[in-house]
Each structure stands twice: as C-alpha cells, then as structure tokens.
Design an enzyme around this catalytic site. Structure first.
Site, PDB file in Angstrom:
ATOM      1  CE  LYS A 104       4.436  -2.977  -6.770  1.00 29.76           C
ATOM      2  NZ  LYS A 104       5.331  -3.388  -5.660  1.00 29.76           N
ATOM      3  N   GLY A 117       5.590  -0.415 -17.194  1.00 33.94           N
ATOM      4  CA  GLY A 117       4.429  -0.388 -16.300  1.00 33.94           C
ATOM      5  C   GLY A 117       3.912  -1.768 -15.926  1.00 33.94           C
ATOM      6  NE  ARG A 167       1.626  -1.332  -2.994  1.00 32.36           N
ATOM      7  CZ  ARG A 167       2.856  -0.906  -3.304  1.00 32.36           C
ATOM      8  NH1 ARG A 167       3.919  -1.598  -2.938  1.00 32.36           N
ATOM      9  NH2 ARG A 167       3.025   0.200  -4.009  1.00 32.36           N
ATOM     10  CG  ASP A 239      11.112   5.903  -3.950  1.00 33.76           C
ATOM     11  OD1 ASP A 239      12.253   5.945  -3.456  1.00 33.76           O
ATOM     12  OD2 ASP A 239      10.801   5.113  -4.859  1.00 33.76           O
ATOM     13  CG  ASP A 249       8.102  -0.682  -3.310  1.00 37.38           C
ATOM     14  OD1 ASP A 249       7.820  -1.602  -4.080  1.00 37.38           O
ATOM     15  OD2 ASP A 249       8.087   0.508  -3.636  1.00 37.38           O
TER      16      ASP A 249
END
Ligand code: AMP
Ligand code: MG
Length: 465
Positions: A104, A117, A167, A239, A249
């Site tokens: 991430k 990003g 992750r 999502d 998340d």
C-alpha cells in the site's frame, strides 16, 4: 532468498486487473517487520530486513516470481455507486502460501484517478497497529507484514513523511469486485470470480448462492465481534467489505473510549452513516448490494433469484443477534444464561453514564468495587450488579479472555504518529508490544490502559488519502 510466489489472481481473465509495477522511492528504511507472520509465510524475517528485502517492501525491486498488478473493483461509497474504483494506491505483488502480499502506497496505478498512489506515514502506522491488535484480539483481519519509511514526502494538507505498508490478506476480493462485473453485465467474469473466491477461501460452497450464504454468515459474525470490542470501522463502503470475512481497510477506524452507541469518528462521515450501532444495518445493506450483483447466477428465473436473495438477507439480523448475544454473554461471564435484557440494561447504563467501554467490561471480571468505580451514579450500577449476581455464577476466566485490558486507543495512536514524525518510533513499538497481549495486564504499560484525559480526546479520524 527466493520467495515462493503463486500469482493465481494474475491467471484470472483480463478484466480483473491491470498489470502495474510499483514506483521506486528514494531512500527507504524499515520501521517494522512482523517476524511471526513472516515465519508463518515461510519467509525469513531477517531477509526482509536486508537491503534486498527492504527494496522489495519499498517497491524498489520486484521479487523473482511476482507478477504485480492492481485489482479492478467498483463500490458503493457512502451510499453512492462508483462503477470504477480499483486499487489506486495498492499493488498486489503476488501470493505466498495462499495469502495476498500487497504493497500500500507503492505508487500510482491505472486506477489512481487523481490520487498519487502514495501513503502518508500516519495511516501506515495506524493500519499496522490496529490490524495486528485486531488479530491478537481474535478478530478476523488482514495482517501487517511490514512498514517502511519511503524517505519521500507526500503532499496531503501539508507535506508529510511517506510510507509503504505491506498487507497480507486471505484475498482482496470484496463485494465491490462482484459489483464491478455486474455493472458491466459481464456474467462470465462474475462466474470466474465466484469460482475463484470459493477456491481461494477453501469453501464447501459450490455455487454463487452458497458463496453468498457464506459471506452473510461471516459478515454477521465479524460485525458482532467488532461491536463486542467497541470497534467502529468508519468506512464500510462495499469496496471495503471482504468476501473472506476479514476486517479490511483501517482508514478512519477507531475504538471507542466512552460508550456511546451513536459514536462516529470519521471526519468524512458527517451524517454518521457508519456510526457504531449502524454497523449491522450497513453490513446488511452492503450484502444486499452483493446479492444484486450475483442475481444472474442465483437462478435463470430472475424473480426466483430475487426471492432466494431476500430469503437469505432476512436471516442476517438473526445471525447478527445470535453472535452479538453470545459474545456479550461471554463478556459478562454467563455463556449458559444468555439474557439479552440483562446485557441491554448494562449497555444502557454505560451509555447514560458515558463509562469507558473497555474498562467497564474488564473491571467487571476484577471486582464489584472496580466495576462500580466506572460509574458516577452508583445506585443503578449496584442494582445491575445484583441482577447479574442473581443470574448465575460468572466465569471470570472466560471474562478475562473476552474483555481486553488493552485496545489501540485513539489518543495513543495519535501520540505514536506524532512521535514518528520526529523520527521517534519508541512509542510505536511500545504500543505494538502491549497490543500483542491484549488480555493480560503487563507491567509498565498501565498508562496504555487509560482512557484519554479531556485534552487528549480525539474527535475525528481521517482517511489519510
Ligand atoms: P479507501 O478509502 O482506502 O477504501 O479508498 C477508496 C478508493 O480510493 C480506492 O479505489 C483507492 O485505491 C483510492 N485511493 C485512496 N487513496 C488514494 C491515493 N493516495 N492515490 C490513489 N488512489 C487512492
Ligand atoms: Mg478500500
């Protein structure tokens, strides 16, 4: 060291992803490596700390055998549908031991839209601490393999230190993945997704409908487990709801201090859509969106398909209530005597006197006096204790493993992040250590049990995107 990559996701049809490589960073350095998790994955943690390992964790080098990609997905965000989201700041580098290894903050992807990003250091540390705390607390969750400093600044409200987070997840399939193909009337890809999910998560299921049933069960349990710890996910968009049943998340998530059923922290959640007590209802709403996406696969006759979906969705409240009652009955040490009214009476009392959620439950397993010390108005608390005593002999050892002494309190996380901005990672490591053993009081970590003072209270959390 050769890492054993499988990359089954990269074998799926083209529409599932875009091949994307991480963008290197200038001067990465290790913040943390999760030794235990690395070993479980068959990776030598010292390799991850080596220059070669660091380069991989920072996205500066692609390990042999990996096939980096950004996953496509859609999603309902705060109720509004976006047909095209996708990994905008995450890159799946591949799978090891059946688990996704994802970076991430490793740079832009074809799904980044206007985003950079990248990740700021704060969200990296928060996700590391909270996801590993959740794991130690016994809640299904994605894991943290590593956190690194990028050595670069990212521009948020002001320039901030950047980080890359590794992750690990049973998969990154989400309700939004199914929605992505449904929005494109791509039934073939939906079928491929269902087959893949069943195989990735080793399910007994063999149809889309059975997968749907499995996800309903897992989500009902998961949200009940969150509730049992005073956890507020904060951004339960479709999502961000995993088909594996793992918590995923950790953007604006938070654990409550004072009990307040309508508590929310996320700054962007102005209407409290994702407030504590709304979570089961939202989970059911999200599962309804999942059903809608899968309808073509439930039955050729769409009316029948709708009836099938409705029948299952109606079971959600009961599934949730059963899990919730079981968890809270264990929390008060009476697993055999599951009395929803007794539990509700305690929660009402805690809410009306704004007691600390974690300390109130923990103290109940210690002594009546320590329980009473949470309440300003003692009398109703004493009355409740009398009802509780009359209800049976509490199993205090069970209570100790259901009611943590340590949770990642918001003000401590903020403290950790502030210190890290000054290159001091000692508070991060200290908090992480305490949270590895959340059900045992540990000498020297007393302050980490304490709720915030009025000046320390954190009112808002931010996604950090
Ligand atoms: P999240 O709030 O993390 O669930 O993200 C929602 C969507 O925004 C996802 O598609 C993310 O990939 C995307 N996103 C979030 N932050 C960034 C960023 N810094 N750069 C690009 N895309 C992002
Ligand atoms: Mg997300």
């Amino acid at each position: 060291m050769k890492l054993n990559f499988q990359n089954t996701f990269a074998r799926l049809p083209k529409g599932f992803f875009e091949k994307t490589e991480p963008t290197p960073v200038i001067q990465p350095s290790i913040i943390a490596v999760n030794d235990k998790l690395a070993k479980e994955l068959g990776i030598d943690p010292n390799f991850l700390r080596s220059d070669e390992g660091l380069a991989i964790l920072a996205g500066n080098s692609i390990p042999e055998g990996a096939e980096p990609l950004a996953m496509a997905y859609a999603g309902h965000q705060f109720g509004g549908f976006s047909p095209q989201l996708g990994d905008g700041r995450a890159i799946l580098i591949g799978e090891i031991g059946g688990k996704d290894i994802q970076l991430k903050g490793a740079g832009p992807t074809p799904f980044s839209r206007r985003g950079d990003g990248r990740s700021a250091l704060g969200p990296v540390l928060r996700e590391y601490l909270v996801s590993e705390a959740m794991h130690a607390l016994g809640i299904p969750t994605t894991r943290a393999l590593a956190a690194v400093l990028s050595g670069e600044l990212v521009l948020r409200e002001k320039p901030e230190k950047g980080g890359v987070f590794t992750r690990v997840a049973s998969s990154h399939l989400r309700i939004g993945t199914a929605q992505y193909f449904a929005a494109r009337d791509d039934t073939e890809s939906l079928k491929a997704l269902v087959e893949y999910a069943i195989q990735r998560h080793n399910l007994q299921a063999s149809t889309a409908f059975e997968l749907f049933q499995d996800v309903i069960r897992k989500q009902a349990q998961l949200v009940a487990q969150w509730m049992g710890l005073g956890f507020i996910h904060g951004v339960m968009n479709t999502d961000n709801m995993s088909l594996s049943g793992e918590t995923i998340d950790y953007g604006p998530c938070a654990f409550m201090d004072q009990f307040n059923p309508t508590q929310k922290f996320s700054y962007i959640d102005q209407n409290g859509r994702y407030a504590y007590s709304n979570q089961p209802g939202i989970a059911q709403w999200n599962l309804t969106r999942f059903a809608e996406a899968l309808l073509p696969l439930f039955n050729k006759d769409q009316e029948k398909a709708v009836q099938m979906a409705k029948g299952e969705l109606e079971k959600f409240p009961n599934l949730f209530d059963e899990s919730h009652l079981e968890i809270f009955s264990k929390k008060i040490g009476l697993p055999q005597n599951q009395d929803p009214e007794l539990i509700q009476a305690l929660l009402d009392l805690m809410a009306s006197q704004k007691t600390d959620f974690t300390l109130t439950f923990r103290s109940l397993s210690n002594s009546p006096d320590s329980f009473l010390s949470n309440f300003e108005d003692k009398e109703p608390a004493q009355d409740w204790l009398a009802r509780w005593n009359a209800a049976g002999i509490p199993d205090t050892s069970l209570m100790k493993v259901m009611n943590p002494a340590y949770i990642p309190r918001n003000h401590r996380i903020e403290e950790v992040i502030e210190a890290a901005q000054q290159d001091n990672f000692a508070p991060f490591h200290e908090l992480h250590k305490a949270l590895q053993n959340p059900y045992n009081e540990q000498e020297g970590f007393e302050k980490l049990q304490q709720p915030p003072t009025p000046e320390e209270i954190v009112c808002n959390t931010f996604c950090g995107t």
